[in-house]
Motif scaffolding. Structure first.
Motif: not given
Length: 623
Positions: A534-545
């Motif tokens: 989502d480069r248009e909104h400069s949002v990143l998300a991930w999961a850590r386990f």
């Protein structure tokens, strides 16, 4: 006087450069009831004397004797017993070079104490410190599945009581308590091995066995180490085997020849730092360096060493144009002698100092830096991720409206994040030499600068890899670090700076409390992208386990625009999620936009609807 003051077995090992503990035999050794034995490596010297307070600095009084028969193994060492010498006295070596020239008086390479600059004499030490093994709890706290958050400190400028250097006891009283309160797991000290020039911050050292006199007598260091361990903190020391300064009293031309350094300047001179490069292939030099590494772990009980400038050791053409470097015996650019020395050091520490770790400041893509030696690696436990640091800071310098074009600078680090055991370093190197502070790198007005730095810290603490933060950045010091003055502690009276410090404390506590944020820091199984594009909104998300069913989500918004009802796909099997930490919270100086602790149900399409605060990072956990 006997000609053999060093035991034959030890002398044989020293001559081959294979003694694991050369500090027990070279330098000044207090022999109860006999005096002090001085021993030094100087193969090319015609004559060696020890001079000092005990003989009026008269080189005729105490000449040293060659050890072993002329031309035999061991004859390159010199020794003398001085009955009248005692701890606390100053001394140096007077050497006559192979050409008969009297050299400048030399400090003892194996000195365990030295005068405060600008004076440069060595000091006769007391008895050797007893062996200090790491406790089982400390060994466990240094492992790759443990939370490791390092507070990097220049001890000469953390506090400056009355404008002077703090003593070890003053540091012991304040620094461990402060770092522990902020949730850090380790303190890392910039080099404390004796160095002549304050402006080198310790990185141009001449006393690889001597704690700097800036902080008082060496025994104070033992109390500082104990204070760190009492607070549950590990202590790491910056250690510099890559180069040394050219000061006349030091290692340069020690016996009238290039004994410690490479003879050819194409191998032995650092263009960048105006320093000399140790001859990593010479047995006596390898022994000197490997012995120093073990000495700090074994005699002082430190948790480990951060090895400086490893890239400059690995490559013969480091910072050299074509034609001004010499290839190795195979015709390549790698320094094979340095590679084997680093492997030796890491093997030795593993065998002789169980639990002690090493961390490499290595800026190239050299393979296997943190791979075991038996697997062909260098044997370090961790490597600083310089690429991650450079990419992410370059991204954040961009105005938010332009960040969409640089999105890959935040995602690229995950391409190689598990090739090594990485530490994410926001170190002293990023806040010196005109680079400004971390806060000063952030664009926009004051509100945006603070918000962006808070978001960045959240991004960093949620990202795979161990953490390192340089002192002063925990409360967003706005000015560049100045090694001559103490940190601007008065800033903590201002809400935004106090809020930043509180955020760092809470991030450390969250990182330590949630196994998903640390247990698989160095394993690909501990990470999965939820939103990378989502480069248009400069949002990143991930999961850590954590590998045992635990999971934490991390979401960063690097624009100043809040985004409500943002749909994020989440791992299956969880009915709802709740916010653990929001870097935009009012208690940190933020605008209090977010999900306010509400339970966020997982929708039928496997997503949740989030309110993303401006310039902020969120952490979420199954509710």
């Amino acid at each position: 006087m006997p000609t053999t003051l060093l035991a034959a077995d030890d002398l044989a090992l020293l001559a081959r450069g294979e003694h694991p503990r050369p500090w027990q035999h070279l330098g000044a050794q207090l022999l109860p009831g006999q005096g002090v034995r001085f021993a030094v490596w100087a193969p090319a010297a015609r004559r060696v004397s020890v001079v000092g307070d005990f003989n009026g600095w008269d080189g005729r009084r105490h000449p040293l004797q060659r050890q072993g028969a002329s031309g035999a193994a061991g004859a390159e060492f010199w020794a003398a017993l001085v009955p009248d010498a005692r701890p606390g006295q100053f001394y140096k070596y007077e050497l006559e070079g192979p050409d008969g020239r009297l050299l400048p008086l030399k400090a003892d390479p194996y000195a365990r104490a030295a005068q405060l600059r600008p004076d440069s004499a060595s000091i006769v030490p007391g008895p050797l410190p007893a062996r200090q093994d790491l406790a089982p709890a400390r060994r466990a706290a240094d492992r790759r599945d443990a939370p490791i958050a390092i507070y990097e400190v220049h001890p000469a400028s953390w506090r400056r009581p009355d404008g002077r250097f703090p003593s070890w006891d003053e540091l012991a009283e304040q620094l461990p308590a402060y770092a522990a309160d902020l949730g850090f797991t380790h303190i890392e000290l910039l080099p404390i091995t004796e160095y002549p020039f304050d402006g080198s911050w310790g990185y141009q050292t001449l006393g690889l066995y001597a704690p700097s006199a800036r902080f008082g007598p060496p025994e104070g260091l033992a109390r500082f180490v104990a204070a760190c361990h009492a607070r549950g903190l590990g202590l790491l020391l910056d250690w510099v085997p890559a180069h040394f300064p050219v000061d006349a009293h030091g290692l340069a031309q020690f016996d009238g020849t290039p004994l410690y350094e490479y003879a050819d300047p194409r191998e032995g001179f650092h263009r960048d730092w105006n320093t000399l490069i140790p001859d990593f292939g010479k047995p006596g030099v390898r022994q000197f360096l490997a012995g120093s590494a073990l000495y700090w772990a074994e005699c002082w009980g430190v948790d480990g060493l951060r090895v400086d400038a490893v890239a400059s050791m690995l490559y013969r053409d480091y910072s050299r144009p074509a034609g001004e470097w010499l290839p190795n015996v195979q015709g390549g650019r790698e320094n094979l002698e340095a590679i084997s020395l680093l492997q030796r050091i890491n093997r030795s520490l593993g065998a002789e100092a169980p639990g002690a770790i090493t961390l490499a400041e290595e800026s190239s893509s050299f393979p296997g830096v943190s791979a075991p030696v038996h697997a062909g690696g260098l044997g370090f436990h961790y490597k600083w991720n310089m690429g991650w640091m450079n990419d992410t800071l370059a991204y954040l310098r961009e105005d938010p409206i332009h960040r969409r074009w640089h999105h890959d600078k935040l995602t690229f680090g995950l391409v190689y994040a598990f090739n090594e055991n990485f530490v994410l370093p926001l170190s002293h190197d990023e806040v010196v030499h005109g680079k400004g502070s971390l806060l000063g790198k952030m664009p926009g007005d004051a509100w945006q600068q603070f918000a962006t730095l808070r978001a960045y810290y959240g991004f960093m603490w949620g990202h795979p890899g161990k953490k390192l933060l340089f002192m002063g950045q925990e409360f967003a010091q706005p000015s560049e670090w100045n090694f001559e003055t103490e940190l601007p502690w008065a800033l903590l009276q201002q809400p935004r700076h106090a809020g930043m410090q509180r955020l760092v404390r809470d991030l450390n506590q969250l990182y330590r409390r949630e196994p998903a944020l640390h247990r698989l820091d160095c394993e690909a199984a501990g990470f999965a992208w939820l939103q990378a594009d989502d480069r248009e909104h400069s949002v990143l998300a991930w999961a850590r386990f954590d590998g045992e069913g635990g999971v934490v989500l991390v979401v960063s918004n690097f624009t100043p625009v809040p985004r409500h009802d943002y749909r994020l796909p989440v791992p299956a099997g969880f009915a709802a999620w709740r916010e653990l930490l929001n870097t935009d919270a009012e208690i940190y100086g933020g605008s209090q936009v977010g999900n306010l602790g509400a339970s966020l149900p997982t929708r039928a399409d496997g997503s949740i609807a989030l309110s993303l605060p401006p310039l902020a990072t969120l952490f979420l956990k199954p509710d």
